[in-house]
Design a protein around this motif. Structure first.
Motif, PDB file in Angstrom:
ATOM      1  N   SER A  68       0.748  -1.247  -0.028  1.00  0.00           N
ATOM      2  CA  SER A  68       0.005  -0.072   0.060  1.00  0.00           C
ATOM      3  C   SER A  68       0.941   1.267  -0.139  1.00  0.00           C
ATOM      4  O   SER A  68       2.116   1.141   0.206  1.00  0.00           O
ATOM      5  CB  SER A  68      -0.828  -0.136   1.233  1.00  0.00           C
ATOM      6  OG  SER A  68      -1.285   1.035   1.481  1.00  0.00           O
ATOM      7  N   ASP A  69       0.436   2.405  -0.378  1.00  0.00           N
ATOM      8  CA  ASP A  69       1.277   3.487  -0.300  1.00  0.00           C
ATOM      9  C   ASP A  69       2.048   3.901   0.663  1.00  0.00           C
ATOM     10  O   ASP A  69       3.198   4.076   0.707  1.00  0.00           O
ATOM     11  CB  ASP A  69       0.342   4.783  -0.832  1.00  0.00           C
ATOM     12  CG  ASP A  69      -0.326   4.541  -2.080  1.00  0.00           C
ATOM     13  OD1 ASP A  69       0.175   3.962  -2.908  1.00  0.00           O
ATOM     14  OD2 ASP A  69      -1.245   5.483  -2.358  1.00  0.00           O
ATOM     15  N   ARG A  70       1.365   3.492   1.758  1.00  0.00           N
ATOM     16  CA  ARG A  70       1.956   4.401   3.085  1.00  0.00           C
ATOM     17  C   ARG A  70       2.805   3.221   3.679  1.00  0.00           C
ATOM     18  O   ARG A  70       2.771   2.842   5.156  1.00  0.00           O
ATOM     19  CB  ARG A  70       0.899   4.596   4.070  1.00  0.00           C
ATOM     20  CG  ARG A  70       0.102   5.746   3.458  1.00  0.00           C
ATOM     21  CD  ARG A  70      -1.090   5.673   4.368  1.00  0.00           C
ATOM     22  NE  ARG A  70      -1.905   4.598   4.432  1.00  0.00           N
ATOM     23  CZ  ARG A  70      -3.345   4.563   3.946  1.00  0.00           C
ATOM     24  NH1 ARG A  70      -4.024   5.609   3.823  1.00  0.00           N
ATOM     25  NH2 ARG A  70      -3.875   3.430   3.977  1.00  0.00           N
ATOM     26  N   HIS A  71       3.780   2.578   3.182  1.00  0.00           N
ATOM     27  CA  HIS A  71       4.762   1.555   3.733  1.00  0.00           C
ATOM     28  C   HIS A  71       4.133   0.503   4.432  1.00  0.00           C
ATOM     29  O   HIS A  71       4.583   0.126   5.399  1.00  0.00           O
ATOM     30  CB  HIS A  71       5.777   2.343   4.524  1.00  0.00           C
ATOM     31  CG  HIS A  71       6.475   3.337   3.811  1.00  0.00           C
ATOM     32  ND1 HIS A  71       7.474   3.390   2.947  1.00  0.00           N
ATOM     33  CD2 HIS A  71       6.026   4.941   4.106  1.00  0.00           C
ATOM     34  CE1 HIS A  71       7.904   4.520   2.565  1.00  0.00           C
ATOM     35  NE2 HIS A  71       7.190   5.476   3.048  1.00  0.00           N
ATOM     36  N   SER A  72       2.881   0.205   3.966  1.00  0.00           N
ATOM     37  CA  SER A  72       2.314  -1.058   4.762  1.00  0.00           C
ATOM     38  C   SER A  72       1.656  -1.823   3.623  1.00  0.00           C
ATOM     39  O   SER A  72       1.810  -1.614   2.642  1.00  0.00           O
ATOM     40  CB  SER A  72       1.259  -0.422   5.793  1.00  0.00           C
ATOM     41  OG  SER A  72       0.296   0.368   5.027  1.00  0.00           O
ATOM     42  N   ARG A  73       0.930  -2.949   4.105  1.00  0.00           N
ATOM     43  CA  ARG A  73       0.357  -3.820   3.255  1.00  0.00           C
ATOM     44  C   ARG A  73      -1.208  -3.790   3.418  1.00  0.00           C
ATOM     45  O   ARG A  73      -1.487  -3.368   4.334  1.00  0.00           O
ATOM     46  CB  ARG A  73       0.808  -5.171   3.734  1.00  0.00           C
ATOM     47  CG  ARG A  73       2.295  -5.330   3.811  1.00  0.00           C
ATOM     48  CD  ARG A  73       2.698  -5.664   2.435  1.00  0.00           C
ATOM     49  NE  ARG A  73       4.345  -5.727   2.305  1.00  0.00           N
ATOM     50  CZ  ARG A  73       4.907  -6.625   1.409  1.00  0.00           C
ATOM     51  NH1 ARG A  73       4.458  -7.037   0.625  1.00  0.00           N
ATOM     52  NH2 ARG A  73       6.357  -6.035   1.307  1.00  0.00           N
ATOM     53  N   LYS A  74      -1.752  -4.310   2.337  1.00  0.00           N
ATOM     54  CA  LYS A  74      -3.176  -4.376   2.484  1.00  0.00           C
ATOM     55  C   LYS A  74      -3.585  -5.421   1.488  1.00  0.00           C
ATOM     56  O   LYS A  74      -2.787  -5.994   0.873  1.00  0.00           O
ATOM     57  CB  LYS A  74      -3.865  -2.959   1.570  1.00  0.00           C
ATOM     58  CG  LYS A  74      -3.539  -2.881   0.270  1.00  0.00           C
ATOM     59  CD  LYS A  74      -4.073  -1.737  -0.569  1.00  0.00           C
ATOM     60  CE  LYS A  74      -3.706  -1.670  -1.815  1.00  0.00           C
ATOM     61  NZ  LYS A  74      -4.221  -0.351  -2.608  1.00  0.00           N
ATOM     62  N   ASP A  75      -4.766  -5.856   1.604  1.00  0.00           N
ATOM     63  CA  ASP A  75      -5.655  -6.606   0.631  1.00  0.00           C
ATOM     64  C   ASP A  75      -6.394  -5.968  -0.275  1.00  0.00           C
ATOM     65  O   ASP A  75      -6.986  -4.980  -0.173  1.00  0.00           O
ATOM     66  CB  ASP A  75      -6.361  -7.827   1.442  1.00  0.00           C
ATOM     67  CG  ASP A  75      -5.674  -8.791   2.284  1.00  0.00           C
ATOM     68  OD1 ASP A  75      -4.310  -8.530   2.171  1.00  0.00           O
ATOM     69  OD2 ASP A  75      -6.124  -9.642   2.950  1.00  0.00           O
ATOM     70  N   ILE A  76      -6.687  -6.599  -1.417  1.00  0.00           N
ATOM     71  CA  ILE A  76      -7.760  -5.993  -2.355  1.00  0.00           C
ATOM     72  C   ILE A  76      -8.465  -7.004  -3.079  1.00  0.00           C
ATOM     73  O   ILE A  76      -7.831  -8.140  -3.310  1.00  0.00           O
ATOM     74  CB  ILE A  76      -6.690  -5.022  -3.500  1.00  0.00           C
ATOM     75  CG1 ILE A  76      -7.507  -4.283  -4.267  1.00  0.00           C
ATOM     76  CG2 ILE A  76      -5.806  -5.881  -4.424  1.00  0.00           C
ATOM     77  CD1 ILE A  76      -6.728  -3.104  -4.991  1.00  0.00           C
ATOM     78  N   VAL A  77      -9.583  -6.613  -3.270  1.00  0.00           N
ATOM     79  CA  VAL A  77     -10.647  -7.886  -3.998  1.00  0.00           C
ATOM     80  C   VAL A  77     -11.163  -6.957  -5.230  1.00  0.00           C
ATOM     81  O   VAL A  77     -11.871  -5.723  -5.193  1.00  0.00           O
ATOM     82  CB  VAL A  77     -11.643  -8.206  -2.846  1.00  0.00           C
ATOM     83  CG1 VAL A  77     -12.665  -8.823  -3.858  1.00  0.00           C
ATOM     84  CG2 VAL A  77     -11.167  -9.046  -2.132  1.00  0.00           C
ATOM     85  N   LYS A  78     -11.293  -7.719  -6.331  1.00  0.00           N
ATOM     86  CA  LYS A  78     -11.790  -7.245  -7.609  1.00  0.00           C
ATOM     87  C   LYS A  78     -12.819  -7.973  -8.151  1.00  0.00           C
ATOM     88  O   LYS A  78     -12.544  -9.285  -8.289  1.00  0.00           O
ATOM     89  CB  LYS A  78     -10.410  -6.702  -8.474  1.00  0.00           C
ATOM     90  CG  LYS A  78      -9.546  -5.903  -8.217  1.00  0.00           C
ATOM     91  CD  LYS A  78      -8.625  -5.680  -9.320  1.00  0.00           C
ATOM     92  CE  LYS A  78      -7.576  -4.662  -8.724  1.00  0.00           C
ATOM     93  NZ  LYS A  78      -6.827  -3.905  -9.827  1.00  0.00           N
ATOM     94  N   ILE A  79     -14.049  -7.711  -8.307  1.00  0.00           N
ATOM     95  CA  ILE A  79     -14.984  -8.215  -8.874  1.00  0.00           C
ATOM     96  C   ILE A  79     -15.280  -7.957 -10.084  1.00  0.00           C
ATOM     97  O   ILE A  79     -16.106  -6.781 -10.261  1.00  0.00           O
ATOM     98  CB  ILE A  79     -16.388  -8.262  -7.929  1.00  0.00           C
ATOM     99  CG1 ILE A  79     -15.862  -8.557  -6.389  1.00  0.00           C
ATOM    100  CG2 ILE A  79     -17.196  -8.940  -8.526  1.00  0.00           C
ATOM    101  CD1 ILE A  79     -16.934  -8.080  -5.345  1.00  0.00           C
ATOM    102  N   GLU A  80     -15.156  -8.666 -11.147  1.00  0.00           N
ATOM    103  CA  GLU A  80     -15.503  -8.451 -12.573  1.00  0.00           C
ATOM    104  C   GLU A  80     -17.034  -8.414 -12.837  1.00  0.00           C
ATOM    105  O   GLU A  80     -17.680  -9.451 -12.231  1.00  0.00           O
ATOM    106  CB  GLU A  80     -14.743  -9.087 -13.402  1.00  0.00           C
ATOM    107  CG  GLU A  80     -14.812  -8.937 -14.873  1.00  0.00           C
ATOM    108  CD  GLU A  80     -13.336  -7.862 -15.176  1.00  0.00           C
ATOM    109  OE1 GLU A  80     -12.340  -8.177 -14.853  1.00  0.00           O
ATOM    110  OE2 GLU A  80     -13.692  -6.854 -15.980  1.00  0.00           O
ATOM    111  N   GLY A  81     -17.477  -7.259 -13.568  1.00  0.00           N
ATOM    112  CA  GLY A  81     -19.025  -7.560 -14.010  1.00  0.00           C
ATOM    113  C   GLY A  81     -19.968  -7.305 -13.038  1.00  0.00           C
ATOM    114  O   GLY A  81     -21.101  -7.822 -13.312  1.00  0.00           O
ATOM    115  N   ARG A  82     -19.584  -6.945 -11.974  1.00  0.00           N
ATOM    116  CA  ARG A  82     -20.725  -6.787 -10.864  1.00  0.00           C
ATOM    117  C   ARG A  82     -20.472  -5.625 -10.093  1.00  0.00           C
ATOM    118  O   ARG A  82     -19.428  -5.467  -9.490  1.00  0.00           O
ATOM    119  CB  ARG A  82     -20.649  -8.020  -9.882  1.00  0.00           C
ATOM    120  CG  ARG A  82     -21.628  -8.011  -8.797  1.00  0.00           C
ATOM    121  CD  ARG A  82     -21.722  -9.339  -8.256  1.00  0.00           C
ATOM    122  NE  ARG A  82     -22.281  -9.060  -6.766  1.00  0.00           N
ATOM    123  CZ  ARG A  82     -22.246 -10.174  -5.767  1.00  0.00           C
ATOM    124  NH1 ARG A  82     -21.434 -11.268  -6.140  1.00  0.00           N
ATOM    125  NH2 ARG A  82     -22.498  -9.824  -4.635  1.00  0.00           N
TER     126      ARG A  82
END
Ligand code: CTP
Ligand code: ZN
Length: 156
Positions: free
Chosen positions: A53-67
């Motif tokens: 993530s930008d701030r020298h840290s970690r994140k999770d991300i989820v992408k849902i296509e078509g919804r």
């Protein structure tokens, strides 16, 4: 190319759908669980865990296509991912950015951990929890749960 750009390439952009960003690192699978997404149907889902993530840290991300997630679905996420950002993507552009709001009640999402609760006994009742400042309360047995709400997510 910088490290940060490489990270972005690792989880590619989507054409249409929903990007749930800034999920606390390690919570992505809980987000999928609370949304009832298990990969069983045709939906195309991308999950990034512990990405930079930008701030020298970690994140999770989820992408849902078509919804496009509804505001109701988004609000349920407040129980486990109150700081997530919801991006509605249309034709590769972020068309809308939504915040997660805390709902007053969540229905049919969590299961009550009280073994004596009517909802835990195969009765045809839908679980219902009031959302409090720092926890949730079962509408049926009034048990208040403040810890580890993700573990209550009904696996279905
Ligand atoms: N995104 C995507 N596909 C697109 C457009 C955007 O997957 N076609 C993703 C981006 O990779 C990012 C999120 O959606 O993770 C939000 O995009 P954007 O608003 O462009 O990024 P930021 O400005 O960094 O967002 P924020 O300020 O919320 O961190
Ligand atoms: Zn209960």
């Amino acid at each position: 190319m910088t490290m940060s750009n490489d990270e972005h390439l690792r989880v590619s952009k989507i054409k249409d759908g929903t990007v749930i960003d800034h999920i606390r690192a390690g919570q992505a699978l809980k987000v999928l669980g609370i949304l009832g997404i298990d990969g069983a149907n045709d939906e195309q889902i991308t999950v990034g865990m512990n990405v930079s993530s930008d701030r020298h840290s970690r994140k999770d991300i989820v992408k849902i296509e078509g919804r496009e997630l509804s505001q109701e679905e988004v609000d349920v996420l407040s129980l486990i991912a109150p700081n997530a950002t919801i991006n509605i993507v249309r034709n590769y552009e972020v068309a809308e950015k939504r915040r997660v709001d805390r709902p007053d009640v969540v229905e049919g999402v969590l299961s009550c951990p009280n073994p004596n609760c009517i909802t835990a006994n195969n009765e045809p009742v839908t679980s219902k929890f009031d959302v409090l400042e720092d926890g949730t309360r079962c509408r049926y047995c009034e048990q208040i749960i403040s810890d580890d709400i993700p573990s209550l997510i009904d696996p279905e």
